[in-house]
Design an enzyme around this catalytic site. Structure first.
Site, PDB file in Angstrom:
ATOM      1  N   VAL A 130      34.998 -63.972   6.347  1.00 60.72           N
ATOM      2  CA  VAL A 130      35.498 -62.602   6.180  1.00 60.72           C
ATOM      3  C   VAL A 130      34.425 -61.698   5.575  1.00 60.72           C
ATOM      4  CG1 VAL A 130      37.257 -61.155   5.084  1.00 60.72           C
ATOM      5  CG2 VAL A 130      37.862 -63.446   5.854  1.00 60.72           C
ATOM      6  N   LYS A 170      52.239 -73.218   3.075  1.00 61.20           N
ATOM      7  CA  LYS A 170      50.796 -73.468   2.972  1.00 61.20           C
ATOM      8  C   LYS A 170      50.548 -74.955   3.122  1.00 61.20           C
ATOM      9  CE  LYS A 170      46.883 -71.406   2.246  1.00 61.20           C
ATOM     10  NZ  LYS A 170      46.484 -70.158   2.896  1.00 61.20           N
ATOM     11  N   GLY A 178      31.122 -63.197  -1.853  1.00 59.53           N
ATOM     12  CA  GLY A 178      31.333 -64.225  -0.824  1.00 59.53           C
ATOM     13  C   GLY A 178      30.975 -63.721   0.553  1.00 59.53           C
ATOM     14  N   VAL A 179      29.975 -64.353   1.191  1.00 56.43           N
ATOM     15  CA  VAL A 179      29.653 -63.967   2.573  1.00 56.43           C
ATOM     16  C   VAL A 179      29.990 -65.112   3.528  1.00 56.43           C
ATOM     17  CG1 VAL A 179      28.019 -62.082   2.254  1.00 56.43           C
ATOM     18  CG2 VAL A 179      27.193 -64.431   2.085  1.00 56.43           C
ATOM     19  N   GLY A 180      31.264 -65.517   3.459  1.00 58.61           N
ATOM     20  CA  GLY A 180      31.781 -66.493   4.412  1.00 58.61           C
ATOM     21  C   GLY A 180      32.244 -65.759   5.662  1.00 58.61           C
TER      22      GLY A 180
HETATM   23  P1  NAD Z   1      34.948 -68.900   3.704  1.00 61.29           P
HETATM   24  O1  NAD Z   1      35.103 -70.260   3.138  1.00 61.29           O
HETATM   25  O2  NAD Z   1      34.368 -68.741   5.053  1.00 61.29           O
HETATM   26  O3  NAD Z   1      34.058 -67.994   2.697  1.00 61.29           O
HETATM   27  C1  NAD Z   1      34.172 -68.006   1.323  1.00 61.29           C
HETATM   28  C2  NAD Z   1      32.756 -67.892   0.762  1.00 61.29           C
HETATM   29  O4  NAD Z   1      32.824 -67.655  -0.643  1.00 61.29           O
HETATM   30  C3  NAD Z   1      31.928 -69.165   0.954  1.00 61.29           C
HETATM   31  O5  NAD Z   1      30.729 -68.840   1.619  1.00 61.29           O
HETATM   32  C4  NAD Z   1      31.681 -69.647  -0.479  1.00 61.29           C
HETATM   33  O6  NAD Z   1      30.429 -70.299  -0.640  1.00 61.29           O
HETATM   34  C5  NAD Z   1      31.727 -68.348  -1.246  1.00 61.29           C
HETATM   35  N1  NAD Z   1      31.973 -68.442  -2.689  1.00 61.29           N
HETATM   36  C6  NAD Z   1      32.735 -69.307  -3.391  1.00 61.29           C
HETATM   37  N2  NAD Z   1      32.721 -69.000  -4.703  1.00 61.29           N
HETATM   38  C7  NAD Z   1      31.916 -67.913  -4.835  1.00 61.29           C
HETATM   39  C8  NAD Z   1      31.519 -67.096  -5.936  1.00 61.29           C
HETATM   40  N3  NAD Z   1      31.917 -67.335  -7.173  1.00 61.29           N
HETATM   41  N4  NAD Z   1      30.706 -66.049  -5.699  1.00 61.29           N
HETATM   42  C9  NAD Z   1      30.265 -65.773  -4.460  1.00 61.29           C
HETATM   43  N5  NAD Z   1      30.617 -66.504  -3.376  1.00 61.29           N
HETATM   44  C10 NAD Z   1      31.425 -67.559  -3.567  1.00 61.29           C
HETATM   45  O7  NAD Z   1      36.384 -68.219   3.594  1.00 61.29           O
HETATM   46  P2  NAD Z   1      36.882 -66.920   4.361  1.00 61.29           P
HETATM   47  O8  NAD Z   1      37.622 -67.340   5.568  1.00 61.29           O
HETATM   48  O9  NAD Z   1      35.783 -65.934   4.472  1.00 61.29           O
HETATM   49  O10 NAD Z   1      37.960 -66.387   3.329  1.00 61.29           O
HETATM   50  C11 NAD Z   1      37.563 -65.781   2.112  1.00 61.29           C
HETATM   51  C12 NAD Z   1      38.780 -65.585   1.232  1.00 61.29           C
HETATM   52  O11 NAD Z   1      39.729 -64.754   1.895  1.00 61.29           O
HETATM   53  C13 NAD Z   1      39.516 -66.866   0.871  1.00 61.29           C
HETATM   54  O12 NAD Z   1      40.052 -66.747  -0.427  1.00 61.29           O
HETATM   55  C14 NAD Z   1      40.647 -66.903   1.889  1.00 61.29           C
HETATM   56  O13 NAD Z   1      41.771 -67.623   1.419  1.00 61.29           O
HETATM   57  C15 NAD Z   1      40.974 -65.424   2.004  1.00 61.29           C
HETATM   58  N6  NAD Z   1      41.597 -65.092   3.293  1.00 61.29           N
HETATM   59  C16 NAD Z   1      40.940 -65.345   4.444  1.00 61.29           C
HETATM   60  C17 NAD Z   1      41.532 -64.995   5.646  1.00 61.29           C
HETATM   61  C18 NAD Z   1      40.831 -65.246   6.950  1.00 61.29           C
HETATM   62  O14 NAD Z   1      41.246 -64.693   7.969  1.00 61.29           O
HETATM   63  N7  NAD Z   1      39.790 -66.034   6.978  1.00 61.29           N
HETATM   64  C19 NAD Z   1      42.790 -64.392   5.670  1.00 61.29           C
HETATM   65  C20 NAD Z   1      43.420 -64.135   4.452  1.00 61.29           C
HETATM   66  C21 NAD Z   1      42.809 -64.481   3.271  1.00 61.29           C
END
Ligand code: NAD
Length: 451
Positions: A240, A130, A236-238
């Site tokens: 994923v 990582k 979380g609506v990022g």
């Molecule tokens: P991202 O940063 O795009 O989205 C995360 C979202 O969560 C953000 O919008 C943030 O504002 C929100 N957030 C933070 N704390 C919060 C809370 N308490 N309540 C509600 N929302 C909250 O990240 P992502 O790429 O969507 O990934 C999401 C998670 O999945 C992370 O933990 C990441 O490590 C994991 N992950 C992602 C991938 C990938 O392909 N992107 C793969 C494996 C694991």
């Protein structure tokens, strides 16, 4: 009781100033498992690493930790390599603000070990690693920073990857974009998730969301339900979370409640998911703090897609859903006990690293050539391979009930067993790279000249 060295309490800006004051700009710690000793580039690192070793929570014979202060940016940059028997330590580089030195090391140690388990469980010939960028150091990488400065940090990280000679291969993670990966790629070949125009797979969130969907389907089917008609809460609506909400609603779930702490993310999601919001089947909520969560909604399943550590003795007693299954890494605050608390409450916890594998699967395949609709990717998402997300989740849940062990325990056991298998072509090459690296004149010069 292990005594905590005072350095661990330093803020990261103070830590980088401390390192600078000692003339330290590049550092490493390599673990010699037989002797239970570290070979560190600088004595000041010993108490830190010994603390984590003796405390025994997040340190697990990690093969190596490498760090640098960005030569121009001043950003603290790290590469944590856990175990490389199956292949290079692989996992994304996280761009995040860390309060203390302890938080930084702990996150790197924990996430890199998680990657070993994820990669092994997925059957990929990669080990666990990582990367961490401390965005509250140097010029920082918070939103709004000048693009040029941002590009510079990722180019520096690319050169850092090259200096590691392939014992760690990086990828996109929280706080980074595929354009950042392009900047890394301009300086190294040891990266993945590069944009399509460079022959890469781009942002991995789409496949990750598809994988989580399959995990949810398996868990619901295990309790005799299906996605159709189910109610799901998505935290979380990022990247994923937004895609997962869309997939769920396309699958005829009856209702989705999704939240985010960031209003701009909610606004973006409401644009992308407008048709669902208009249909009345989607409710989007901005929440005001990390404590105010939607984990406690009365739904069939909760899909955490935000941050880690959210399942803990404070939150678990208030959860009403029968299933927890989402993308966020390290959802359990305490890996040894919180899974048991969930089981005692009759909540099925589907381990994150079992269902969020698709991002790294995408990356692993990209490293040997990227093709559209890759059958090697689709087999993880289908029903015919016994190691697919759906089949493995179901078999782990069934075994968990039979053997009265938690899904977390069984998944870790299986992942651990697989993680020691040596790469059929390269053997345990990562550790050889690490050894040769710290013996090399180039790396010695990097650390020694600064003393
Ligand atoms: P991202 O940063 O795009 O989205 C995360 C979202 O969560 C953000 O919008 C943030 O504002 C929100 N957030 C933070 N704390 C919060 C809370 N308490 N309540 C509600 N929302 C909250 O990240 P992502 O790429 O969507 O990934 C999401 C998670 O999945 C992370 O933990 C990441 O490590 C994991 N992950 C992602 C991938 C990938 O392909 N992107 C793969 C494996 C694991």
């Amino acid at each position: 009781m292990v005594t905590k060295p005072p350095l661990l309490a330093l803020s990261l800006p103070d830590f980088t100033s401390f390192l600078r004051s000692r003339g330290i700009f590049t550092f490493h710690a390599v673990y010699k498992a037989d002797a239970r000793k570290f070979a560190t580039s600088h004595n000041v690192l010993d108490p830190i690493l010994e603390y984590f070793r003796d405390e025994g929570i997040d340190f697990d014979s990690h093969e190596g930790i490498f760090g640098q202060i960005g030569p121009r940016s001043g950003v603290l940059q790290g590469a944590f390599i856990h175990r490389t028997c199956r292949g290079a330590g692989a996992g994304g580089v996280r761009n995040w603000s860390y309060k203390t030195v302890e938080d930084w090391f702990r996150d790197g140690l924990r996430l890199s070990r998680g990657m070993t388990h994820k990669n092994a469980l997925a059957g990929i010939w990669w080990g666990g690693g990582k990367g961490l960028l401390a965005r509250n150091t140097g010029i920082g990488l918070r939103q709004g920073n000048k693009l040029d400065g941002r590009k510079m940090v990722f180019e520096e990280y690319g050169s850092f990857m090259t200096a590691l000679r392939g014992c760690y291969v990086t990828a996109e993670d929280v706080g980074t974009t595929d354009q950042d990966m392009a900047a890394i790629f301009s300086k190294t070949r040891f990266t993945t998730c590069i944009p399509h125009e460079f022959g890469g797979s781009g942002n991995p969130s789409g496949p990750t969301a598809r994988g989580v969907l399959r995990g949810l389907e398996a868990a619901l089917s295990y309790i005799g339900k299906s996605l159709e008609g189910a109610t799901i809460a998505v935290q979380g609506v990022g990247h994923v979370g937004t895609k997962l909400v869309d997939l769920l609603l396309n699958k005829e779930v009856s209702h989705v409640i999704a939240s985010d702490i960031d209003t701009s993310r909610i606004n973006l999601a409401s644009k992308k998911l407008k048709k669902w919001a208009d249909s009345g089947r989607l409710e989007l909520k901005t929440i005001s703090s990390q404590e105010d969560t939607i984990l406690y909604e009365d739904v069939d399943a909760v899909a955490p897609c935000a941050v880690g550590g959210i399942l803990n003795p404070q939150t678990i007693p208030k959860i009403k859903a029968k299933i927890i299954c989402g993308a966020a890494n390290n959802q359990l605050h305490d890996l040894m006990s919180d899974d048991k608390l969930l089981a005692e409450r009759g909540i099925i916890y589907v381990p994150d690293f079992l269902v969020n594998r698709m991002g790294i699967v995408n990356c692993a395949d990209e490293a040997v050539g990227y093709i559209d609709d890759d059958p090697n990717i689709e087999m993880h998402l289908g029903d015919s391979w016994d190691n697919s997300i759906y089949n493995l989740t179901k078999s782990i849940l069934e075994e968990s009930a039979k053997r009265n062990r938690t899904p977390q325990e069984l998944s870790v056991e299986l992942a651990e067993r697989r993680s020691w298998e040596k790469n059929p072509i390269w053997g345990h090459r990562g550790i050889k790279i690490i050894d040769s690296l710290i013996q090399s004149r180039e790396w010695k010069r990097k650390t020694m000249n600064e003393l």
